[in-house]
Design a protein around this motif. Structure first.
Motif, PDB file in Angstrom:
ATOM      1  N   LEU A  96       1.083  -1.118  -0.287  1.00 53.16           N
ATOM      2  CA  LEU A  96       0.142   0.057  -0.070  1.00 53.16           C
ATOM      3  C   LEU A  96       1.321   1.363  -0.140  1.00 53.16           C
ATOM      4  O   LEU A  96       0.307   2.261  -0.394  1.00 53.16           O
ATOM      5  CB  LEU A  96      -1.172   0.109   1.209  1.00 53.16           C
ATOM      6  CG  LEU A  96      -1.832   1.021   1.266  1.00 53.16           C
ATOM      7  CD1 LEU A  96      -3.083   1.172   0.105  1.00 53.16           C
ATOM      8  CD2 LEU A  96      -3.147   0.804   2.292  1.00 53.16           C
ATOM      9  N   ILE A  97       1.725   1.124   0.730  1.00 52.69           N
ATOM     10  CA  ILE A  97       2.941   2.001   0.469  1.00 52.69           C
ATOM     11  C   ILE A  97       3.185   3.113  -0.923  1.00 52.69           C
ATOM     12  O   ILE A  97       3.459   4.261  -1.321  1.00 52.69           O
ATOM     13  CB  ILE A  97       3.895   2.025   1.457  1.00 52.69           C
ATOM     14  CG1 ILE A  97       3.489   2.423   3.152  1.00 52.69           C
ATOM     15  CG2 ILE A  97       5.493   3.386   1.309  1.00 52.69           C
ATOM     16  CD1 ILE A  97       4.433   2.319   4.121  1.00 52.69           C
ATOM     17  N   PHE A  98       3.672   1.339  -1.645  1.00 52.25           N
ATOM     18  CA  PHE A  98       4.100   1.786  -2.671  1.00 52.25           C
ATOM     19  C   PHE A  98       3.189   2.125  -4.106  1.00 52.25           C
ATOM     20  O   PHE A  98       3.015   2.812  -4.795  1.00 52.25           O
ATOM     21  CB  PHE A  98       5.134   0.604  -3.592  1.00 52.25           C
ATOM     22  CG  PHE A  98       5.885   0.163  -3.198  1.00 52.25           C
ATOM     23  CD1 PHE A  98       7.058   1.701  -3.634  1.00 52.25           C
ATOM     24  CD2 PHE A  98       6.220  -0.589  -1.767  1.00 52.25           C
ATOM     25  CE1 PHE A  98       8.369   1.406  -2.983  1.00 52.25           C
ATOM     26  CE2 PHE A  98       7.985  -0.339  -1.362  1.00 52.25           C
ATOM     27  CZ  PHE A  98       9.264   0.044  -2.231  1.00 52.25           C
ATOM     28  N   THR A  99       1.937   1.895  -3.598  1.00 47.80           N
ATOM     29  CA  THR A  99       0.963   2.166  -3.726  1.00 47.80           C
ATOM     30  C   THR A  99       0.621   3.756  -3.934  1.00 47.80           C
ATOM     31  O   THR A  99      -0.316   4.931  -4.639  1.00 47.80           O
ATOM     32  CB  THR A  99      -0.360   1.774  -4.234  1.00 47.80           C
ATOM     33  OG1 THR A  99      -0.482   0.452  -3.579  1.00 47.80           O
ATOM     34  CG2 THR A  99      -2.143   2.302  -4.967  1.00 47.80           C
ATOM     35  N   CYS A 100       0.929   4.086  -2.913  1.00 51.35           N
ATOM     36  CA  CYS A 100       0.180   5.616  -2.634  1.00 51.35           C
ATOM     37  C   CYS A 100       1.153   6.793  -2.751  1.00 51.35           C
ATOM     38  O   CYS A 100       1.429   7.270  -2.934  1.00 51.35           O
ATOM     39  CB  CYS A 100       0.252   5.400  -0.634  1.00 51.35           C
ATOM     40  SG  CYS A 100      -1.357   5.116  -0.001  1.00 51.35           S
ATOM     41  N   CYS A 101       2.730   5.548  -2.951  1.00 58.34           N
ATOM     42  CA  CYS A 101       3.814   6.966  -3.257  1.00 58.34           C
ATOM     43  C   CYS A 101       4.153   6.464  -4.941  1.00 58.34           C
ATOM     44  O   CYS A 101       5.359   7.150  -5.511  1.00 58.34           O
ATOM     45  CB  CYS A 101       5.245   6.154  -2.848  1.00 58.34           C
ATOM     46  SG  CYS A 101       5.205   6.609  -0.865  1.00 58.34           S
ATOM     47  N   HIS A 102       3.038   6.177  -5.725  1.00 60.25           N
ATOM     48  CA  HIS A 102       3.167   5.777  -6.956  1.00 60.25           C
ATOM     49  C   HIS A 102       3.250   7.027  -7.930  1.00 60.25           C
ATOM     50  O   HIS A 102       2.895   8.487  -7.683  1.00 60.25           O
ATOM     51  CB  HIS A 102       1.516   5.353  -7.656  1.00 60.25           C
ATOM     52  CG  HIS A 102       1.824   4.613  -9.480  1.00 60.25           C
ATOM     53  ND1 HIS A 102       1.946   5.824 -10.647  1.00 60.25           N
ATOM     54  CD2 HIS A 102       2.127   3.155  -9.721  1.00 60.25           C
ATOM     55  CE1 HIS A 102       2.478   4.965 -11.459  1.00 60.25           C
ATOM     56  NE2 HIS A 102       1.618   3.311 -10.459  1.00 60.25           N
TER      57      HIS A 102
END
Length: 411
Positions: A110-116
């Protein structure tokens, strides 16, 4: 959790596990709002069912599964069943995965999704702090030194972008990791800082947030071998080692020179030292590694008076070359005052706020107040303490500043 009532155990589970549960529900349901509602319904169901049925062997998995089924039931009860809803239900039924490893990895996904990279950088950070880490909009706004209403709009727009662009909930391939790494590290450190020194409320320290940030960084380190990941981990471990000594038994804030260093966690200091020694010689060190070196110098001093402030100042001079922000410059000015006297520190601080960035930053005024006090400029010190008190939303910090102001008034 012997000795606790069911309600207390559910409350503790919410405090410790809700963000991981939410991250898994977002992966399974593909929607932030639906996942948030599903999680709340799952915890409500636990409060109703567990007193009679007992706490399940795997409470986190039970809450995730219950939340998922609550979301599907809600969709099925819609008066007009759309083709999208049918497809959505089918997708969630196929994608259900509740293995321990999957659940542990979901926050990182989810962190990587939010940091796309499709999202603006400031939106990436705000969204991650709010949704992954559970910070309130007010706490996120405090981290940005901005108004809560502006942060709320930024978060809403970011969620909409993720939904409309179909950004996947996954950790990217290794070749894509570096372009998102800086934002991810920044987010994790902001989470740690909120745990280390809460921006508001009665409790100065939130150990759960600090531990979560350290846990996420260790997961990142297993994914990718990068100097700055270990630099951040070392920095957080050094700072975390002091958590037990930062307040007294009454919750009163203790400065570094007042702390009982025997309470510092030597195990975390040793782990941080080992990491730091492995990365300091490398040519690609960045701001987290340099800050870790500064924290390490504090940890090396057996007494506050033995702190090597000139060496710390040298590291701040290096840090400001690659991260010339007002907050870094303020910290450098404080180190300058410790190395060469309060007059030098005060001169440096007074040149920092030309753009007004620090107007609402309480530590900007608190630092000036302390230096004015040392110079026996009591009127200016009192004015700065008063402004810092007005701006601080953290009870322990505000009480400390109030005590300093009262001491001035008595002198």
């Amino acid at each position: 959790m012997p000795g606790l009532s069911i309600q207390q155990q559910v409350s503790l589970l919410y405090k410790q596990q809700s963000r991981r549960i939410l991250a898994t529900l977002i992966r399974l349901l593909g929607d932030f709002e639906l996942a948030e509602e599903a999680m709340q319904e799952a915890f409500s169901a636990a409060l109703k069912q567990w007193p009679n049925e007992g706490i399940p062997d795997k409470p986190r998995a039970w809450l995730i599964s219950t939340g998922r089924f609550k979301a599907i039931d809600r969709l099925r009860k819609l008066q007009r069943q759309t083709a999208w809803a049918e497809e959505f239900i089918d997708h969630t039924e196929q994608s259900l995965s509740l293995s321990t490893q999957d659940i542990d990895d979901d926050q990182l996904r989810l962190i990587f999704t939010c940091c796309h990279p499709a999202l603006p950088e400031d939106a990436r950070i705000a969204l991650t702090l709010r949704e992954v880490c559970g910070l309130t909009t007010e706490q996120v706004a405090s981290a940005f030194l901005q108004k809560p209403s502006a942060i709320a709009q930024r978060i809403v727009r970011a969620k909409r972008k993720i939904r409309e662009a179909g950004i996947p909930y996954e950790v990217p391939e290794k070749k894509q990791l570096p372009q998102r790494l800086n934002t991810v590290l920044q987010v994790i450190y902001l989470v740690f800082n909120e745990g280390y020194c809460a921006s508001s409320g009665d409790n100065l320290v939130n150990s759960a947030l600090m531990d979560e940030a350290i846990h996420l960084t260790k997961q990142l380190s297993n994914l990718l071998s990068k100097t700055e990941i270990n630099g951040l981990l070392a920095l957080m471990l050094f700072q975390s080692s002091r958590r037990a000594a930062r307040t007294d038994e009454d919750g009163k804030l203790l400065r570094l020179d007042e702390q009982d260093r025997s309470l510092w966690d030597n195990q975390q200091i040793k782990e941080a030292d080992r990491l730091l020694k492995g990365i300091l010689p490398k040519p690609d060190i960045g701001p987290y590694t340099i800050q870790a070196a500064i924290a390490g110098l504090h940890a090396d001093a057996s007494h506050y008076k033995e702190t090597d402030w000139r060496e710390i100042l040298a590291f701040y001079d290096l840090l400001i070359r690659i991260q010339n922000t007002p907050v870094v410059a303020l910290n450098r000015a404080v180190a300058l005052s410790m190395a060469f006297g309060p007059e030098e520190g005060l001169k440096a601080i007074k040149h920092l706020n030309h753009s007004g960035t620090l107007d609402n930053y309480h530590l900007f005024y608190a630092s000036q107040a302390d230096l004015h006090r040392q110079l026996k400029q009591f009127k200016q010190a009192a004015e700065c303490y008063q402004r810092a008190i007005e701006l601080s939303e953290q009870s322990a910090e505000r009480n400390y500043l109030q005590q300093q102001l009262e001491k001035l008034n008595k002198s």
